[in-house]
Write an enzyme that holds these catalytic residues in place. Structure first.
Site, PDB file in Angstrom:
ATOM      1  N   ARG A 163       0.869  -1.120  -0.091  1.00 21.00           N
ATOM      2  CA  ARG A 163       0.128  -0.081   0.037  1.00 21.00           C
ATOM      3  C   ARG A 163       0.867   1.088  -0.155  1.00 21.00           C
ATOM      4  O   ARG A 163       1.864   1.113   0.379  1.00 21.00           O
ATOM      5  CB  ARG A 163      -0.920   0.082   1.395  1.00 21.00           C
ATOM      6  CG  ARG A 163      -1.746  -1.210   1.342  1.00 21.00           C
ATOM      7  CD  ARG A 163      -2.552  -1.126   2.517  1.00 21.00           C
ATOM      8  NE  ARG A 163      -3.754  -2.214   3.089  1.00 21.00           N
ATOM      9  CZ  ARG A 163      -3.483  -3.392   3.393  1.00 21.00           C
ATOM     10  NH1 ARG A 163      -2.046  -3.467   3.798  1.00 21.00           N
ATOM     11  NH2 ARG A 163      -4.248  -4.281   3.412  1.00 21.00           N
TER      12      ARG A 163
ATOM     13  N   LYS B 208      -1.649  -2.365   7.867  1.00 22.86           N
ATOM     14  CA  LYS B 208      -2.723  -1.621   7.968  1.00 22.86           C
ATOM     15  C   LYS B 208      -3.744  -2.655   8.973  1.00 22.86           C
ATOM     16  O   LYS B 208      -3.796  -3.794   8.813  1.00 22.86           O
ATOM     17  CB  LYS B 208      -3.562  -1.374   6.770  1.00 22.86           C
ATOM     18  CG  LYS B 208      -4.940  -0.806   6.921  1.00 22.86           C
ATOM     19  CD  LYS B 208      -5.718  -0.510   5.605  1.00 22.86           C
ATOM     20  CE  LYS B 208      -7.064  -0.099   5.793  1.00 22.86           C
ATOM     21  NZ  LYS B 208      -7.684   0.017   4.593  1.00 22.86           N
TER      22      LYS B 208
ATOM     23  N   HIS C 243      -2.913   2.924  -5.739  1.00 28.30           N
ATOM     24  CA  HIS C 243      -3.678   1.576  -5.410  1.00 28.30           C
ATOM     25  C   HIS C 243      -4.200   0.860  -6.380  1.00 28.30           C
ATOM     26  O   HIS C 243      -4.060  -0.434  -6.347  1.00 28.30           O
ATOM     27  CB  HIS C 243      -4.960   2.109  -4.642  1.00 28.30           C
ATOM     28  CG  HIS C 243      -5.483   1.128  -3.633  1.00 28.30           C
ATOM     29  ND1 HIS C 243      -4.881   0.716  -2.587  1.00 28.30           N
ATOM     30  CD2 HIS C 243      -6.804   0.377  -3.874  1.00 28.30           C
ATOM     31  CE1 HIS C 243      -5.792  -0.186  -1.908  1.00 28.30           C
ATOM     32  NE2 HIS C 243      -6.582  -0.286  -2.693  1.00 28.30           N
TER      33      HIS C 243
ATOM     34  N   ARG D 105      -1.073  -1.762  -6.837  1.00 27.54           N
ATOM     35  CA  ARG D 105      -1.440  -2.761  -6.162  1.00 27.54           C
ATOM     36  C   ARG D 105      -2.427  -3.786  -6.552  1.00 27.54           C
ATOM     37  O   ARG D 105      -2.125  -4.977  -6.499  1.00 27.54           O
ATOM     38  CB  ARG D 105      -1.856  -1.957  -4.660  1.00 27.54           C
ATOM     39  CG  ARG D 105      -2.023  -3.142  -3.611  1.00 27.54           C
ATOM     40  CD  ARG D 105      -2.429  -2.396  -2.297  1.00 27.54           C
ATOM     41  NE  ARG D 105      -3.497  -3.370  -1.512  1.00 27.54           N
ATOM     42  CZ  ARG D 105      -2.950  -4.203  -0.495  1.00 27.54           C
ATOM     43  NH1 ARG D 105      -1.514  -4.407  -0.413  1.00 27.54           N
ATOM     44  NH2 ARG D 105      -3.737  -4.591   0.225  1.00 27.54           N
TER      45      ARG D 105
ATOM     46  N   HIS E  66      -4.429  -8.489   3.586  1.00 28.24           N
ATOM     47  CA  HIS E  66      -6.024  -8.501   3.679  1.00 28.24           C
ATOM     48  C   HIS E  66      -6.196  -9.039   5.123  1.00 28.24           C
ATOM     49  O   HIS E  66      -5.752 -10.316   5.514  1.00 28.24           O
ATOM     50  CB  HIS E  66      -6.568  -9.059   2.699  1.00 28.24           C
ATOM     51  CG  HIS E  66      -6.542  -8.222   1.103  1.00 28.24           C
ATOM     52  ND1 HIS E  66      -6.830  -9.061  -0.057  1.00 28.24           N
ATOM     53  CD2 HIS E  66      -6.271  -7.172   1.197  1.00 28.24           C
ATOM     54  CE1 HIS E  66      -6.722  -7.957  -0.789  1.00 28.24           C
ATOM     55  NE2 HIS E  66      -6.471  -6.825  -0.337  1.00 28.24           N
TER      56      HIS E  66
ATOM     57  N   TYR F   3      -9.810 -10.576  -6.982  1.00 27.28           N
ATOM     58  CA  TYR F   3      -8.794 -10.681  -7.919  1.00 27.28           C
ATOM     59  C   TYR F   3      -9.106 -12.129  -8.594  1.00 27.28           C
ATOM     60  O   TYR F   3      -8.902 -12.444  -9.753  1.00 27.28           O
ATOM     61  CB  TYR F   3      -7.408 -11.004  -7.544  1.00 27.28           C
ATOM     62  CG  TYR F   3      -6.951  -9.470  -6.627  1.00 27.28           C
ATOM     63  CD1 TYR F   3      -7.024  -8.417  -7.440  1.00 27.28           C
ATOM     64  CD2 TYR F   3      -7.158  -9.512  -5.111  1.00 27.28           C
ATOM     65  CE1 TYR F   3      -6.885  -7.261  -6.675  1.00 27.28           C
ATOM     66  CE2 TYR F   3      -6.884  -8.320  -4.394  1.00 27.28           C
ATOM     67  CZ  TYR F   3      -6.775  -7.240  -5.228  1.00 27.28           C
ATOM     68  OH  TYR F   3      -6.497  -5.914  -4.685  1.00 27.28           O
TER      69      TYR F   3
END
Length: 359
Positions: A205, A229, A308, A311, A333, A342
């Protein structure tokens, strides 16, 4: 605390004091569990809502800090509907369905805390009636829908390498008649290509890239140690692998980092900039990296491309060779539900590949 969190925490502290006391109490309650960045979004949402209440005469307060619990407690459903309508139809930049859903969720969180968790001195809820409990927040962005929106707006197959090469060389040819832009590009092209390469070869990120320090880098093992994150443990950095191509770009950039940007020994940041008029290099900001990628993307012919979406580009490419669990782990994630995007993207990619081979 990582660099971006320090910046966001400072902004949060500056803005929360202009909120009613019960909002300040709510932010303190949430602080151990949510990042300063998320709480800053909450504050922005409350600023907008309280401003609207005052403009509509639903609060007599002269400032947002003066909005009372009673005024929230006596709101009618028609007022909530009116606010939702305001968010979707106001003339100055209407909000998307996702944004409206998030803003309403922010209000639901506050009202839930005030009516179900916070207590007054007699142990009664601060808010006796919760109008937001009647508001249904529908799930907007399903993985399949998100994948459909991303299609054609990310880099696919050979474009990943082409974009990095364009930053390093092609962009310079396109702007050769603009001496000022060309000078800036010559100065920064290795760094800029390295940043794009790192994201396209690891899926980091932008906040993770900004927070990187030189000592977070393990070139021999092609590893980076990053603050992920959602991880509130400030003592732990997650190891993230990157591909061989990025190793070469990092090695090249590191040979220039100190001399070209006049980076002092005390500066730990991996990616640095030398702002105009400054004598020393300092850590690049998130905004600078975002603007840099957009600049190159427009010339490259992918105007929708952002940091983003780089990414997303990596993730789609990575998922073609790996399963959903490895992809989830690589991207950091919280659940595989997010990673499902994806799966839908690569389903289309694979079907198109089959058609091409059949021609």
């Amino acid at each position: 605390m990582n660099v971006q969190k320090v910046v966001d925490r400072k902004k949060l502290d500056e803005r929360v004091v202009h909120m009613p006391w019960f909002v300040q109490q709510f932010i303190d309650y949430k602080l151990p569990d949510l990042s300063p960045s998320t709480l800053l979004e909450y504050i922005r949402d409350y600023e907008q809502f309280f401003g609207w209440l005052r403009a509509e005469g639903l609060s007599v307060a002269e400032h947002n800090a003066g909005v009372t619990l009673l005024e929230l407690e006596t709101l009618r459903m028609e007022s909530v509907v009116g606010y939702r309508l305001h968010l979707t139809t106001r003339t100055e930049g209407t909000n998307s369905k996702i944004t409206v859903s998030r803003k309403m969720s922010s209000l639901r969180s506050l009202f839930h805390y005030l009516s179900q968790i916070a207590e007054d001195e007699d142990f009664y809820p601060l808010l006796k009636r919760n109008i937001m409990a009647k508001v249904e927040i529908k799930r907007i962005h399903k993985p399949k829908d998100t994948a459909a929106k991303l299609k054609g707006k990310i880099l696919e197959e050979d474009e990943l390498i082409e974009f990095i090469s364009y930053i390093a060389e092609g962009y310079g040819h396109d702007i050769e008649n603009n001496k000022q832009a060309l000078y800036a590009h010559e100065h920064n092209k290795e760094r800029d290509a390295c940043i794009a390469s790192l994201i396209l070869n690891s899926g980091l990120r932008v906040s993770e890239v900004v927070n990187l320090n030189v000592n977070d880098l393990d070139l021999n093992n092609k590893l980076l140690y990053v603050y992920r994150k959602g991880n509130n443990d400030e003592t732990f950095k997650t190891p993230v692998y990157f591909r061989e191509q990025s190793k070469d770009d990092l090695v090249h950039y590191l040979t220039l980092r100190e001399t070209r940007y006049r980076t002092p020994k005390r500066e730990k940041a991996l990616f640095v900039a030398l702002p105009n008029g400054q004598t020393e290099g300092k850590r690049m900001t998130k905004r600078a990296i975002q603007a840099m990628i957009i600049k190159y993307a427009k010339r490259f012919g992918k105007p929708y491309l952002t940091v983003h979406k780089l990414r997303h580009s990596f993730a789609t490419d990575y998922y073609l060779q790996n399963d959903i669990y490895k992809t989830k782990e690589q991207l950091g994630h919280a659940s595989t539900e997010t990673t499902e995007v994806y799966a839908h993207l690569t389903d289309k990619t694979m079907s198109e590949a089959i058609e091409r081979r059949a021609e």
